[in-house]
Motif scaffolding. Structure first.
Motif, PDB file in Angstrom:
ATOM      1  N   GLU B  20       0.989  -1.115   0.048  1.00  0.00           N
ATOM      2  CA  GLU B  20       0.066  -0.092  -0.118  1.00  0.00           C
ATOM      3  C   GLU B  20       0.644   1.421   0.054  1.00  0.00           C
ATOM      4  OE1 GLU B  20      -2.482   0.510   3.549  1.00  0.00           O
ATOM      5  OE2 GLU B  20      -3.065   2.609   2.815  1.00  0.00           O
ATOM      6  N   GLU B  21       1.935   1.317   0.890  1.00  0.00           N
ATOM      7  CA  GLU B  21       2.820   2.328   0.979  1.00  0.00           C
ATOM      8  C   GLU B  21       3.439   2.527  -0.441  1.00  0.00           C
ATOM      9  OE1 GLU B  21       3.591   4.555   3.358  1.00  0.00           O
ATOM     10  OE2 GLU B  21       2.207   3.723   4.744  1.00  0.00           O
ATOM     11  N   SER B  24       1.231   3.895  -3.054  1.00  0.00           N
ATOM     12  CA  SER B  24       1.147   5.386  -2.870  1.00  0.00           C
ATOM     13  C   SER B  24       2.164   6.366  -3.227  1.00  0.00           C
ATOM     14  CB  SER B  24       0.551   5.639  -1.123  1.00  0.00           C
ATOM     15  OG  SER B  24       0.536   6.837  -0.721  1.00  0.00           O
ATOM     16  N   ALA B  25       3.286   5.781  -3.091  1.00  0.00           N
ATOM     17  CA  ALA B  25       4.298   6.691  -3.551  1.00  0.00           C
ATOM     18  C   ALA B  25       4.462   6.907  -4.952  1.00  0.00           C
ATOM     19  CB  ALA B  25       5.892   6.218  -2.577  1.00  0.00           C
ATOM     20  N   TYR B  28       1.920   9.149  -6.420  1.00  0.00           N
ATOM     21  CA  TYR B  28       2.249  10.277  -6.175  1.00  0.00           C
ATOM     22  C   TYR B  28       3.383  10.895  -7.338  1.00  0.00           C
ATOM     23  CZ  TYR B  28       4.383  14.657  -4.173  1.00  0.00           C
ATOM     24  OH  TYR B  28       4.777  16.114  -4.192  1.00  0.00           O
ATOM     25  N   TYR B  29       4.186  10.043  -7.687  1.00  0.00           N
ATOM     26  CA  TYR B  29       5.574  10.317  -8.409  1.00  0.00           C
ATOM     27  C   TYR B  29       4.824  10.406  -9.860  1.00  0.00           C
ATOM     28  CZ  TYR B  29       8.737  11.359  -5.042  1.00  0.00           C
ATOM     29  OH  TYR B  29       9.262  12.233  -3.776  1.00  0.00           O
ATOM     30  N   LEU B  48      14.681  15.763  -8.890  1.00  0.00           N
ATOM     31  CA  LEU B  48      14.267  14.565  -7.894  1.00  0.00           C
ATOM     32  C   LEU B  48      15.713  13.960  -7.593  1.00  0.00           C
ATOM     33  CD1 LEU B  48      10.946  13.099  -9.310  1.00  0.00           C
ATOM     34  CD2 LEU B  48      11.265  14.251  -7.192  1.00  0.00           C
ATOM     35  N   VAL B  54      15.371   9.423  -3.640  1.00  0.00           N
ATOM     36  CA  VAL B  54      14.144   9.524  -3.259  1.00  0.00           C
ATOM     37  C   VAL B  54      13.831   8.636  -2.475  1.00  0.00           C
ATOM     38  CG1 VAL B  54      11.811   9.748  -4.400  1.00  0.00           C
ATOM     39  CG2 VAL B  54      13.575  10.808  -5.654  1.00  0.00           C
ATOM     40  N   ASP B  57      14.441   8.736   1.241  1.00  0.00           N
ATOM     41  CA  ASP B  57      13.828   9.758   1.807  1.00  0.00           C
ATOM     42  C   ASP B  57      12.473   9.310   2.405  1.00  0.00           C
ATOM     43  OD1 ASP B  57      15.689  11.629   1.624  1.00  0.00           O
ATOM     44  OD2 ASP B  57      14.709  13.050   0.226  1.00  0.00           O
ATOM     45  N   ILE B  58      11.819   8.304   1.445  1.00  0.00           N
ATOM     46  CA  ILE B  58      10.799   7.782   1.774  1.00  0.00           C
ATOM     47  C   ILE B  58      10.630   6.834   3.096  1.00  0.00           C
ATOM     48  CG2 ILE B  58       8.607   6.484   0.647  1.00  0.00           C
ATOM     49  CD1 ILE B  58       9.166   7.838  -1.979  1.00  0.00           C
ATOM     50  N   ASP B  61      11.432   8.265   6.258  1.00  0.00           N
ATOM     51  CA  ASP B  61      10.139   8.924   6.858  1.00  0.00           C
ATOM     52  C   ASP B  61       9.249   7.908   7.392  1.00  0.00           C
ATOM     53  OD1 ASP B  61       9.267  11.776   7.037  1.00  0.00           O
ATOM     54  OD2 ASP B  61       7.476  10.845   6.528  1.00  0.00           O
ATOM     55  N   TYR B  62       9.229   6.752   6.481  1.00  0.00           N
ATOM     56  CA  TYR B  62       8.109   5.688   6.865  1.00  0.00           C
ATOM     57  C   TYR B  62       8.931   4.948   8.218  1.00  0.00           C
ATOM     58  CZ  TYR B  62       5.794   1.259   6.813  1.00  0.00           C
ATOM     59  OH  TYR B  62       4.800   0.520   6.931  1.00  0.00           O
ATOM     60  N   VAL B  65       8.115   7.261  11.297  1.00  0.00           N
ATOM     61  CA  VAL B  65       6.697   7.401  11.517  1.00  0.00           C
ATOM     62  C   VAL B  65       6.561   6.490  12.385  1.00  0.00           C
ATOM     63  CG1 VAL B  65       4.325   7.450  10.515  1.00  0.00           C
ATOM     64  CG2 VAL B  65       5.956   9.149   9.923  1.00  0.00           C
TER      65      VAL B  65
END
Lengths: 106, 210
Positions: B20-21, B24-25, B28-29, B48, B54, B57-58, B61-62, B65
């Motif tokens: 799912e993650e 989603s990413a 977005y791109y 980018l 890229v 970073d994702i 952050d994942y 979180v």
């Protein structure tokens, strides 16, 4: 810009940009870039985090024969944004009272 | 690198994420490229940076979180983990002790038995010398008395008996002196060594504690 912008200020700016209208990734990036330097890869993790925290929600809409993902602020996000705006006002007046003297009204 | 290559490279880099993650990413791109427009594709890719950067970073952050959500739980888990580690270590020690019992107890008993045997042998040696001294002395005395008694009838055997008796008395006295000297010099040293040997484990332990 001489001042670095911290994570929470970026959150506040993104929430503010999204709160004005249902918008999408590319447009959010452009809007945020009007006020601060932002690498293009920075924004997605921020959006994803705000979404996880329940401040943003997404929906897909067909446009030009494809799906575009839109972002929308939630009630929770609106509350958070108001909180940010209040804090920003206090912060700004404190900073400005130092910068420009004590005659800045609270 | 074009848009498709970038996106598929990004997808590969994001394999660590749940489906799912990842979707989603990628959505977005993909949107980002579409909305930037075909003519800006190269600019976007340049800005980018590499798909790996890229993705980093994702992923970062994942993780942040995820750990933030679990943070209240994390320290107790760590703590109890350490505790269970300690506990299991203690159990391991107990287990080792239990396993050592069938070997350890016979070994200890053997060592104890050997110690007693050594002490007994040494004491027996002393006893032998003492008994020998007394036996020489008594036998000598008896022979001298017999010699004196037979001096009238058989002066030759009287002299012989008296001589042997005196030799035996002399041996007895020598043995007695040996015994006394051994008692005076060897026995205290031996006993001291024995006591020292018994005390050593305790002494070492208290030194280790200090």
């Amino acid at each position: 810009m001489a001042f670095t912008i911290g994570a929470s200020l970026l959150d506040a700016i993104v929430l503010s940009v999204v709160s004005q209208e249902g918008t999408y990734g590319y447009k959010i990036t452009q809007d945020v870039r009007k006020v601060m330097e932002l690498s293009e890869s920075t924004l997605y993790p921020v959006l994803r985090r705000l979404q996880k925290d329940g401040y943003l929600t997404t929906y897909d809409m067909a446009i030009d024969g494809r799906n575009r993902r839109y972002y929308k602020i939630t009630n929770c996000g609106t509350t958070k944004l108001e909180q940010y705006l209040d804090e920003w006002k206090q912060y700004r007046s404190k900073i400005e009272s130092v910068f420009f003297g004590g005659d800045v009204h609270e | 690198m074009n848009k498709e290559e970038f996106l598929s490279a990004l997808e590969r880099e994001l394999m660590a994420l749940p489906l799912e993650e990842r979707l989603s990413a990628l959505q977005y791109y993909k949107d980002y490229f579409e909305d930037a427009g075909k003519d800006k594709e190269e600019t976007v890719i340049q800005e980018l940076g590499s798909p790996r950067k890229v993705a980093e970073d994702i992923l970062k952050d994942y993780r942040d979180v995820s750990t933030q959500v679990e943070q209240p739980k994390a320290p107790p888990i760590n703590h109890s983990l350490r505790q269970t580690e300690n506990k299991s270590r203690m159990w391991l020690l107990v287990l080792i002790c239990l396993l050592a019992v069938p070997i350890g107890i016979p070994l200890l008993m053997t060592a104890f038995g050997l110690l007693i045997a050594v002490v007994a042998v040494v004491l027996a040696f002393f006893m032998v010398i003492l008994v020998l001294a007394i036996a020489f002395f008594l036998a000598g005395c008896v022979l001298i008395v017999k010699g004196i008694a037979s001096i009238v009838f058989s002066p030759v055997s009287a002299v012989f008996l008296g001589g042997v008796g005196m030799v035996l008395v002399g041996l007895g006295i020598l043995s007695g002196v040996l015994f006394v000297r051994m008692c005076l010099s060897f026995l205290p040293a031996f006993l001291r060594g024995f006591v020292e040997l018994c005390r050593r484990p305790f002494v070492r332990r208290s030194e280790g504690r200090a």
